[in-house]
Design an enzyme around this catalytic site. Sequence first.
Site, PDB file in Angstrom:
ATOM      1  N   LYS A  37     -10.163  28.485   3.154  1.00 49.74           N
ATOM      2  CA  LYS A  37      -9.936  27.794   1.868  1.00 49.74           C
ATOM      3  C   LYS A  37      -8.513  27.222   1.818  1.00 49.74           C
ATOM      4  O   LYS A  37      -7.646  27.618   2.620  1.00 49.74           O
ATOM      5  CB  LYS A  37     -10.138  28.791   0.735  1.00 49.74           C
ATOM      6  CG  LYS A  37      -9.108  29.931   0.726  1.00 49.74           C
ATOM      7  CD  LYS A  37      -9.445  31.008  -0.284  1.00 49.74           C
ATOM      8  CE  LYS A  37      -8.414  32.126  -0.234  1.00 49.74           C
ATOM      9  NZ  LYS A  37      -8.819  33.282  -1.065  1.00 49.74           N
ATOM     10  N   TYR A 266      23.552  20.422  -5.942  1.00 48.32           N
ATOM     11  CA  TYR A 266      23.548  20.356  -7.408  1.00 48.32           C
ATOM     12  C   TYR A 266      24.150  21.608  -8.046  1.00 48.32           C
ATOM     13  O   TYR A 266      23.883  22.726  -7.616  1.00 48.32           O
ATOM     14  CB  TYR A 266      22.112  20.211  -7.918  1.00 48.32           C
ATOM     15  CG  TYR A 266      21.501  18.865  -7.622  1.00 48.32           C
ATOM     16  CD1 TYR A 266      22.161  17.681  -7.954  1.00 48.32           C
ATOM     17  CD2 TYR A 266      20.253  18.776  -7.028  1.00 48.32           C
ATOM     18  CE1 TYR A 266      21.584  16.446  -7.694  1.00 48.32           C
ATOM     19  CE2 TYR A 266      19.658  17.550  -6.768  1.00 48.32           C
ATOM     20  CZ  TYR A 266      20.331  16.383  -7.100  1.00 48.32           C
ATOM     21  OH  TYR A 266      19.761  15.178  -6.844  1.00 48.32           O
TER      22      TYR A 266
HETATM   23  C1  LIG Z   1      -8.784  34.403  -0.096  1.00 49.00           C
HETATM   24  C2  LIG Z   1      -9.829  35.403  -0.047  1.00 49.00           C
HETATM   25  C3  LIG Z   1      -9.977  36.241   1.088  1.00 49.00           C
HETATM   26  C4  LIG Z   1      -8.990  36.281   2.231  1.00 49.00           C
HETATM   27  O1  LIG Z   1      -7.945  37.163   1.909  1.00 49.00           O
HETATM   28  P1  LIG Z   1      -6.746  37.466   2.940  1.00 49.00           P
HETATM   29  O2  LIG Z   1      -5.910  38.464   2.236  1.00 49.00           O
HETATM   30  O3  LIG Z   1      -6.043  36.155   3.142  1.00 49.00           O
HETATM   31  O4  LIG Z   1      -7.351  37.975   4.190  1.00 49.00           O
HETATM   32  C5  LIG Z   1     -11.075  37.077   1.144  1.00 49.00           C
HETATM   33  N1  LIG Z   1     -11.972  37.111   0.138  1.00 49.00           N
HETATM   34  C6  LIG Z   1     -11.846  36.359  -0.981  1.00 49.00           C
HETATM   35  C7  LIG Z   1     -12.863  36.466  -2.051  1.00 49.00           C
HETATM   36  C8  LIG Z   1     -10.770  35.495  -1.120  1.00 49.00           C
HETATM   37  O5  LIG Z   1     -10.644  34.764  -2.228  1.00 49.00           O
END
Ligand SMILES: *Cc1c(COP(=O)(O)O)cnc(C)c1O
Length: 374
Positions: A37, A266
């Site tokens: 994702k 800045y």
């Molecule tokens: C993002 C996500 C993961 C992956 O988690 P990590 O800590 O990056 O391994 C697994 N399950 C769900 C439902 C997620 O949203």
Amino acid sequence: MIGPEFREIQIDLGALRRNVSHLKTVIGVEHLMIVVKADAYGHGMVPCARTAVDAGADWLGVADVQEALTLRQAGIQVPILAWLHSSREDFQEALTNRVTIGVSSLAQLDAVANASYAWTDGPAPIHLKLDTGLSRNGIAPEEWRKVFERAKYHEGDGAIVVEGIFSHLAGAGPQADLAAHVLFEEGIAHARDAGLNPSIIHIAATATALTSTSMRYNMVRIGIGAYGVSPDDTTPVANLGLTPVMTVRSRVAAVRKVPAGVGVSYEYDYVTPQATTLALVPLGYAEGIPRSASNSAPVNVAGQVRKISGRVAMDQFIVDMGSEWVTVGDPVVVFGDPKRGHPSASDFARACGTIGYEIVTRMGGRCVRVYVEL
Ligand SMILES: *Cc1c(COP(=O)(O)O)cnc(C)c1O
């Protein structure tokens, strides 16, 4: 001109490949889902997905259906689970493209069943997402019974088949994880009592998959670990047998010598303590360097690990190089592999008051991504 060599996100697909195959070996359960994702946590979804599958992932995980469709359009064939949907999602296109829906409500269950009735190619496999304490988008325990019964009804009609049951942990400590685990077990038992027969059970993401054998069931969902970033930012990834996939590279774009007492960037949050050399790095918050990295985050400039001096601006930051000799074009690594003398994403994140996940995922802006196999 600020050429591409000044703003480069190097993605080492070789490291990703080794991480995935290492995780597959050490975790050793039937199914390995790699989560891609959010553009593979900023690493580029399609190339990372291809590499992960090649290295042994037999499932891919995404948040939205749109991400899953992008993977299908790229020709990726393995099962893909998508688990975050609006309340009025139309799942027809997802089903046509064999995207497995993670169902979080009765409304979503009915929507998938409806899409499936309109589509005649056999029952649509779904995974029911149970809330076990995260209080986000899983099915709340009060709703389980109703949803399980409705799922059984839709199974009877041939619209769907409950292939999986899953949940996601809050990571709020061993006590909370244990409570969630117990509740998850209850949920699975209730689902079986309702006549469902899920064949894939999953709850563990990277942190839990690595530490708790009892929560691996027959699938784990691995995101951050595959990218070679520690899930807790305190355990060095090398100790987990993993290699960072992302290296953010730049070059010194300008150098100036200044006397002591000069305000830098800045608001003059940094004042030179002595006569020194300042190196300008052309990456800013537009590229995802958080403003909270100001005066705190480590970077490697010309082989030396130094701190960012003064405020991070939109396009640039400054590093006080002290008496180090530095020249325009010298290499800069914002973060990468500690084995090569770079700060890790976790080191960088800690200095910014955030986590490695956020640091790798937010990098972009005018950077170019370069894929390599080291
Ligand atoms: C993002 C996500 C993961 C992956 O988690 P990590 O800590 O990056 O391994 C697994 N399950 C769900 C439902 C997620 O949203």
